[in-house]
Design a protein around this motif. Structure first.
Motif, PDB file in Angstrom:
ATOM      1  N   GLY A  45       0.797  -1.221   0.000  1.00 24.75           N
ATOM      2  CA  GLY A  45       0.000   0.000   0.000  1.00 24.75           C
ATOM      3  C   GLY A  45       0.823   1.262   0.000  1.00 24.75           C
ATOM      4  N   VAL A  46       2.083   1.199  -0.495  1.00 22.06           N
ATOM      5  CA  VAL A  46       2.943   2.371  -0.574  1.00 22.06           C
ATOM      6  C   VAL A  46       3.685   2.352  -1.909  1.00 22.06           C
ATOM      7  CG1 VAL A  46       3.301   2.581   1.919  1.00 22.06           C
ATOM      8  CG2 VAL A  46       4.891   1.226   0.561  1.00 22.06           C
ATOM      9  N   ARG A  47       4.136   3.510  -2.346  1.00 17.98           N
ATOM     10  CA  ARG A  47       4.955   3.610  -3.543  1.00 17.98           C
ATOM     11  C   ARG A  47       6.423   3.460  -3.135  1.00 17.98           C
ATOM     12  NH1 ARG A  47       4.338   6.002  -8.546  1.00 17.98           N
ATOM     13  NH2 ARG A  47       2.208   5.187  -8.364  1.00 17.98           N
ATOM     14  N   LEU A  48       7.080   2.459  -3.677  1.00 15.28           N
ATOM     15  CA  LEU A  48       8.482   2.200  -3.352  1.00 15.28           C
ATOM     16  C   LEU A  48       9.435   2.882  -4.319  1.00 15.28           C
ATOM     17  CD1 LEU A  48       8.198  -1.635  -2.617  1.00 15.28           C
ATOM     18  CD2 LEU A  48       8.245   0.223  -0.942  1.00 15.28           C
ATOM     19  N   GLU A  61       9.937   5.764   1.533  1.00 12.57           N
ATOM     20  CA  GLU A  61       9.376   4.484   1.990  1.00 12.57           C
ATOM     21  C   GLU A  61      10.133   3.316   1.363  1.00 12.57           C
ATOM     22  OE1 GLU A  61       6.432   7.690   2.366  1.00 12.57           O
ATOM     23  OE2 GLU A  61       7.626   6.957   0.667  1.00 12.57           O
ATOM     24  N   GLY A  62      10.528   3.495   0.099  1.00 17.75           N
ATOM     25  CA  GLY A  62      11.291   2.459  -0.577  1.00 17.75           C
ATOM     26  C   GLY A  62      12.664   2.248   0.040  1.00 17.75           C
ATOM     27  N   TYR A  66      13.756  -1.175   1.597  1.00 17.71           N
ATOM     28  CA  TYR A  66      14.950  -1.840   1.058  1.00 17.71           C
ATOM     29  C   TYR A  66      15.890  -2.264   2.188  1.00 17.71           C
ATOM     30  CZ  TYR A  66      19.492  -2.472  -1.131  1.00 17.71           C
ATOM     31  OH  TYR A  66      20.711  -2.991  -1.507  1.00 17.71           O
ATOM     32  N   ALA A  67      16.133  -1.367   3.144  1.00 20.11           N
ATOM     33  CA  ALA A  67      17.029  -1.704   4.252  1.00 20.11           C
ATOM     34  C   ALA A  67      16.505  -2.905   5.035  1.00 20.11           C
ATOM     35  CB  ALA A  67      17.189  -0.500   5.177  1.00 20.11           C
TER      36      ALA A  67
END
Length: 304
Positions: A45-48, A61-62, A66-67
């Motif tokens: 539900g988020v844009r990465l 958020e991406g 990623y981390a």
């Protein structure tokens, strides 16, 4: 959605800097990799990633995802490796951070020996003099000199390096060769190493028969990276204190001359450091054990 495959696809896009290179490395069509990332974004539900016709940019958020997901992927890799046989050679991805001159003059020349011993280990070297966040930057270990100042880290000592004071023959011909540290206050030009962590110049330190002197003199040039620091000295900009192993070749070639040799600073300790919370994988343990064997002699060059 195959979430594990989607996570791997997303991580590879971030690392490769785009979908085409990621697809090539994964041996997948670009459309498939794109579909995996879109499904992952829909699931979360988020844009990465922000996509344009020219480039792919990782969103805040991406970056956070990623981390976290790369730690999960590496943990899974370690689990797989442990079940493939503990007696097998270490394998997988290792991320190591090291300072500039230490990378150039010590670690990289030694690395062929390690890679020959462990051909299944893939290594990323982060080379800079800045401090890194081992957890946030997803680094397995760092090699650093100086005192340790964090109780949240585990460290193994790698020996001591010799610090020397030096300048070019041309500089010394123009400004004279000091016989005592206090003479540096009188007309000499200093090239200071400036900490990238706090922006402060590291004082020139001297020690002789238990007598210690620390000079905090206004410098002519300040440099915050070790290779560039030595290069400034070689350019004739002034006097530096640097590691003997970094200056060794130029000392032998006559490009640099050590001064104030009886006043060499105290030996400078080096450690390999990793977080207490980080699982010590087979590959990280192998790397640290190898460092402990080969590193002390390499950084002690110039001690005579």
């Amino acid at each position: 959605m195959d979430q594990l495959l989607a996570m791997r696809s997303f991580a590879r896009v971030v690392e490769a800097g785009g979908f085409t290179r990621a697809a090539d490395s994964l041996d997948m069509p670009v459309a498939t990799v794109s579909k995996h990332v879109q499904e992952l974004e829909s699931h979360l539900g988020v844009r990465l990633l922000q996509r344009t016709t020219r480039k792919v940019t990782v969103t805040p958020e991406g970056q956070d995802y990623y981390a976290k997901c790369t730690r999960v992927l590496r943990d899974l890799e370690d689990i797989d490796a442990s079940f493939r046989g503990a007696r097998g050679k270490p394998r997988g991805h290792l991320r190591v951070d090291v300072g500039g001159s230490t990378a150039r003059d010590v670690l990289i020349p030694l690395l062929p020996g390690f890679m020959a011993l462990y051909p299944d280990i893939r290594m990323d070297l982060g080379v800079s003099d800045r401090s890194v966040d081992l957890i946030g930057d997803n680094v397995d270990c760092v090699i650093r000199g100086g005192p340790l100042n964090s109780s949240s880290l585990v460290a193994r000592r790698l020996g001591e390096a010799t610090l020397i004071t030096c300048a070019t023959p041309g500089y010394l011909k123009q400004y004279g060769t000091p016989a005592h540290p206090e003479e540096l206050r009188n007309g000499h030009r200093l090239v200071s190493y400036v900490s990238s962590q706090n922006g402060r110049a590291v004082p020139f330190r001297f020690e002789r028969e238990g007598e210690r002197t620390e000079l905090k003199i206004e410098y002519r040039v300040g440099v915050n990276e070790s290779n560039a620091h030595l290069a400034a000295c070689l350019a004739g900009l002034g006097i530096v204190q640097t590691f003997a192993y970094a200056a060794e070749a130029d000392l032998r070639a006559g490009n640099l001359q050590e001064i104030l040799a009886p006043w060499r600073p105290a030996p400078y300790p080096f450690h390999v450091v990793y977080p207490q919370s980080r699982h010590l994988t087979h590959r990280l343990r192998a790397f640290i054990d190898w460092l402990v064997m080969v590193f002390p002699a390499a950084i002690a060059r110039g001690h005579e």
